[in-house]
Design a protein around this motif. Sequence first.
Motif, PDB file in Angstrom:
ATOM      1  N   GLN A 182       0.828  -1.202   0.000  1.00  0.00           N
ATOM      2  CA  GLN A 182       0.000   0.000   0.000  1.00  0.00           C
ATOM      3  C   GLN A 182       0.867   1.258   0.000  1.00  0.00           C
ATOM      4  O   GLN A 182       0.562   2.234  -0.686  1.00  0.00           O
ATOM      5  CB  GLN A 182      -0.939   0.016   1.211  1.00  0.00           C
ATOM      6  N   HIS A 183       1.950   1.225   0.761  1.00  0.00           N
ATOM      7  CA  HIS A 183       2.874   2.362   0.794  1.00  0.00           C
ATOM      8  C   HIS A 183       3.500   2.590  -0.587  1.00  0.00           C
ATOM      9  O   HIS A 183       3.620   3.731  -1.043  1.00  0.00           O
ATOM     10  CB  HIS A 183       3.961   2.124   1.847  1.00  0.00           C
ATOM     11  N   MET A 184       3.879   1.504  -1.266  1.00  0.00           N
ATOM     12  CA  MET A 184       4.447   1.627  -2.618  1.00  0.00           C
ATOM     13  C   MET A 184       3.419   2.226  -3.575  1.00  0.00           C
ATOM     14  O   MET A 184       3.742   3.093  -4.387  1.00  0.00           O
ATOM     15  CB  MET A 184       4.929   0.265  -3.122  1.00  0.00           C
ATOM     16  N   TYR A 185       2.172   1.770  -3.492  1.00  0.00           N
ATOM     17  CA  TYR A 185       1.112   2.318  -4.340  1.00  0.00           C
ATOM     18  C   TYR A 185       0.934   3.807  -4.084  1.00  0.00           C
ATOM     19  O   TYR A 185       0.766   4.588  -5.021  1.00  0.00           O
ATOM     20  CB  TYR A 185      -0.219   1.599  -4.089  1.00  0.00           C
ATOM     21  N   GLN A 186       0.978   4.211  -2.825  1.00  0.00           N
ATOM     22  CA  GLN A 186       0.827   5.626  -2.493  1.00  0.00           C
ATOM     23  C   GLN A 186       1.973   6.449  -3.082  1.00  0.00           C
ATOM     24  O   GLN A 186       1.742   7.549  -3.609  1.00  0.00           O
ATOM     25  CB  GLN A 186       0.767   5.816  -0.978  1.00  0.00           C
ATOM     26  N   GLN A 187       3.186   5.931  -3.004  1.00  0.00           N
ATOM     27  CA  GLN A 187       4.336   6.638  -3.581  1.00  0.00           C
ATOM     28  C   GLN A 187       4.189   6.759  -5.101  1.00  0.00           C
ATOM     29  O   GLN A 187       4.455   7.817  -5.676  1.00  0.00           O
ATOM     30  CB  GLN A 187       5.641   5.927  -3.237  1.00  0.00           C
ATOM     31  N   GLU A 188       3.788   5.665  -5.750  1.00  0.00           N
ATOM     32  CA  GLU A 188       3.601   5.694  -7.201  1.00  0.00           C
ATOM     33  C   GLU A 188       2.521   6.700  -7.582  1.00  0.00           C
ATOM     34  O   GLU A 188       2.685   7.488  -8.512  1.00  0.00           O
ATOM     35  CB  GLU A 188       3.208   4.312  -7.722  1.00  0.00           C
ATOM     36  N   LEU A 189       1.412   6.675  -6.857  1.00  0.00           N
ATOM     37  CA  LEU A 189       0.309   7.577  -7.144  1.00  0.00           C
ATOM     38  C   LEU A 189       0.705   9.033  -6.901  1.00  0.00           C
ATOM     39  O   LEU A 189       0.335   9.917  -7.675  1.00  0.00           O
ATOM     40  CB  LEU A 189      -0.917   7.202  -6.314  1.00  0.00           C
ATOM     41  N   ARG A 190       1.473   9.283  -5.865  1.00  0.00           N
ATOM     42  CA  ARG A 190       1.973  10.641  -5.595  1.00  0.00           C
ATOM     43  C   ARG A 190       2.838  11.112  -6.771  1.00  0.00           C
ATOM     44  O   ARG A 190       2.687  12.233  -7.254  1.00  0.00           O
ATOM     45  CB  ARG A 190       2.768  10.646  -4.292  1.00  0.00           C
ATOM     46  N   SER A 191       3.714  10.246  -7.235  1.00  0.00           N
ATOM     47  CA  SER A 191       4.591  10.592  -8.353  1.00  0.00           C
ATOM     48  C   SER A 191       3.787  10.820  -9.636  1.00  0.00           C
ATOM     49  O   SER A 191       4.021  11.793 -10.367  1.00  0.00           O
ATOM     50  CB  SER A 191       5.613   9.473  -8.560  1.00  0.00           C
ATOM     51  N   LEU A 192       2.840   9.940  -9.913  1.00  0.00           N
ATOM     52  CA  LEU A 192       2.013  10.098 -11.112  1.00  0.00           C
ATOM     53  C   LEU A 192       1.139  11.341 -11.047  1.00  0.00           C
ATOM     54  O   LEU A 192       0.955  12.040 -12.048  1.00  0.00           O
ATOM     55  CB  LEU A 192       1.133   8.861 -11.317  1.00  0.00           C
ATOM     56  N   THR A 193       0.613  11.647  -9.869  1.00  0.00           N
ATOM     57  CA  THR A 193      -0.218  12.840  -9.712  1.00  0.00           C
ATOM     58  C   THR A 193       0.603  14.092  -9.980  1.00  0.00           C
ATOM     59  O   THR A 193       0.143  15.005 -10.674  1.00  0.00           O
ATOM     60  CB  THR A 193      -0.833  12.887  -8.301  1.00  0.00           C
ATOM     61  N   LYS A 194       1.819  14.143  -9.457  1.00  0.00           N
ATOM     62  CA  LYS A 194       2.693  15.300  -9.720  1.00  0.00           C
ATOM     63  C   LYS A 194       2.968  15.423 -11.219  1.00  0.00           C
ATOM     64  O   LYS A 194       2.889  16.506 -11.791  1.00  0.00           O
ATOM     65  CB  LYS A 194       3.999  15.171  -8.945  1.00  0.00           C
ATOM     66  N   TRP A 195       3.286  14.303 -11.862  1.00  0.00           N
ATOM     67  CA  TRP A 195       3.549  14.299 -13.304  1.00  0.00           C
ATOM     68  C   TRP A 195       2.324  14.812 -14.071  1.00  0.00           C
ATOM     69  O   TRP A 195       2.441  15.645 -14.952  1.00  0.00           O
ATOM     70  CB  TRP A 195       3.916  12.882 -13.744  1.00  0.00           C
ATOM     71  N   TRP A 196       1.151  14.318 -13.717  1.00  0.00           N
ATOM     72  CA  TRP A 196      -0.083  14.687 -14.413  1.00  0.00           C
ATOM     73  C   TRP A 196      -0.385  16.170 -14.228  1.00  0.00           C
ATOM     74  O   TRP A 196      -0.753  16.865 -15.169  1.00  0.00           O
ATOM     75  CB  TRP A 196      -1.237  13.822 -13.907  1.00  0.00           C
ATOM     76  N   ILE A 197      -0.216  16.677 -13.006  1.00  0.00           N
ATOM     77  CA  ILE A 197      -0.458  18.100 -12.732  1.00  0.00           C
ATOM     78  C   ILE A 197       0.548  18.953 -13.497  1.00  0.00           C
ATOM     79  O   ILE A 197       0.195  19.992 -14.071  1.00  0.00           O
ATOM     80  CB  ILE A 197      -0.404  18.376 -11.214  1.00  0.00           C
ATOM     81  N   ASP A 198       1.810  18.531 -13.529  1.00  0.00           N
ATOM     82  CA  ASP A 198       2.846  19.285 -14.249  1.00  0.00           C
ATOM     83  C   ASP A 198       2.565  19.368 -15.754  1.00  0.00           C
ATOM     84  O   ASP A 198       2.916  20.348 -16.398  1.00  0.00           O
ATOM     85  CB  ASP A 198       4.232  18.682 -14.012  1.00  0.00           C
ATOM     86  N   LEU A 199       1.933  18.347 -16.314  1.00  0.00           N
ATOM     87  CA  LEU A 199       1.572  18.392 -17.738  1.00  0.00           C
ATOM     88  C   LEU A 199       0.532  19.466 -18.006  1.00  0.00           C
ATOM     89  O   LEU A 199       0.450  20.001 -19.111  1.00  0.00           O
ATOM     90  CB  LEU A 199       1.032  17.039 -18.211  1.00  0.00           C
ATOM     91  N   ASP A 200      -0.279  19.779 -17.011  1.00  0.00           N
ATOM     92  CA  ASP A 200      -1.315  20.816 -17.081  1.00  0.00           C
ATOM     93  C   ASP A 200      -2.290  20.578 -18.227  1.00  0.00           C
ATOM     94  O   ASP A 200      -2.731  21.512 -18.894  1.00  0.00           O
ATOM     95  CB  ASP A 200      -0.672  22.203 -17.191  1.00  0.00           C
ATOM     96  N   PHE A 201      -2.662  19.329 -18.436  1.00  0.00           N
ATOM     97  CA  PHE A 201      -3.638  19.011 -19.476  1.00  0.00           C
ATOM     98  C   PHE A 201      -5.018  19.568 -19.144  1.00  0.00           C
ATOM     99  O   PHE A 201      -5.817  19.809 -20.033  1.00  0.00           O
ATOM    100  CB  PHE A 201      -3.734  17.497 -19.678  1.00  0.00           C
ATOM    101  N   VAL A 202      -5.299  19.765 -17.866  1.00  0.00           N
ATOM    102  CA  VAL A 202      -6.614  20.270 -17.472  1.00  0.00           C
ATOM    103  C   VAL A 202      -6.880  21.626 -18.120  1.00  0.00           C
ATOM    104  O   VAL A 202      -7.988  21.893 -18.580  1.00  0.00           O
ATOM    105  CB  VAL A 202      -6.727  20.359 -15.932  1.00  0.00           C
ATOM    106  N   THR A 203      -5.861  22.476 -18.216  1.00  0.00           N
ATOM    107  CA  THR A 203      -6.053  23.773 -18.869  1.00  0.00           C
ATOM    108  C   THR A 203      -5.624  23.758 -20.333  1.00  0.00           C
ATOM    109  O   THR A 203      -6.244  24.417 -21.154  1.00  0.00           O
ATOM    110  CB  THR A 203      -5.286  24.893 -18.125  1.00  0.00           C
ATOM    111  N   LYS A 204      -4.594  23.003 -20.657  1.00  0.00           N
ATOM    112  CA  LYS A 204      -4.107  22.986 -22.041  1.00  0.00           C
ATOM    113  C   LYS A 204      -4.977  22.133 -22.959  1.00  0.00           C
ATOM    114  O   LYS A 204      -5.090  22.416 -24.145  1.00  0.00           O
ATOM    115  CB  LYS A 204      -2.662  22.481 -22.088  1.00  0.00           C
TER     116      LYS A 204
END
Length: 161
Positions: free
Chosen positions: A44-66
């Motif tokens: 579960q801890h590994m999943y949380q780390q992966e999800l944290r990393s993916l969330t940062k990557w997704w937010i940095d892409l800024d597809f929500v606005t672009k």
Amino acid sequence: MLKRPLRKGVEKHEQLFFIWAYEQEKGHNQTLLKLAKLSWNHLQHMYQQELRSLTKWWIDLDFVTKLPFARDRLIEIYLYIVTKLTMLVSVIDDMYDVHGTIDELELFTSAIERWDTSMKNLPDYMRTCYDAIIDVLDEVDAITTKEGRPYCLEYAKEAVI
């Protein structure tokens, strides 16, 4: 005891049920139970780390606005397949299904088929997605090269063409 067949469940999710069931058994091995719980918590801890990393990557892409037409499905897709490329495939699917014109999509398809990084004639929203694809593939290339398999990305490119 089983309310639904194992083949219809998510294996790691089902593991928690079996830990609970084993704990209810009389004479269970405490050490084995503790090890199973530690394994579950570590995963579960590994999943949380992966999800944290993916969330940062997704937010940095800024597809929500672009790329506002693209569905924001990170958590949904993470539950099924944890991968950056899957998120990009989802965005590409949205481009083809709801946003792109035939002419734009032909340009995009051509860029993907040729792996042409100088595609200046792509619309901005497609360029954003295309650049993200190239960045992820560069990351995959760096990882596989580091692992001693520098040829992997070339095989993937040949498979697309």
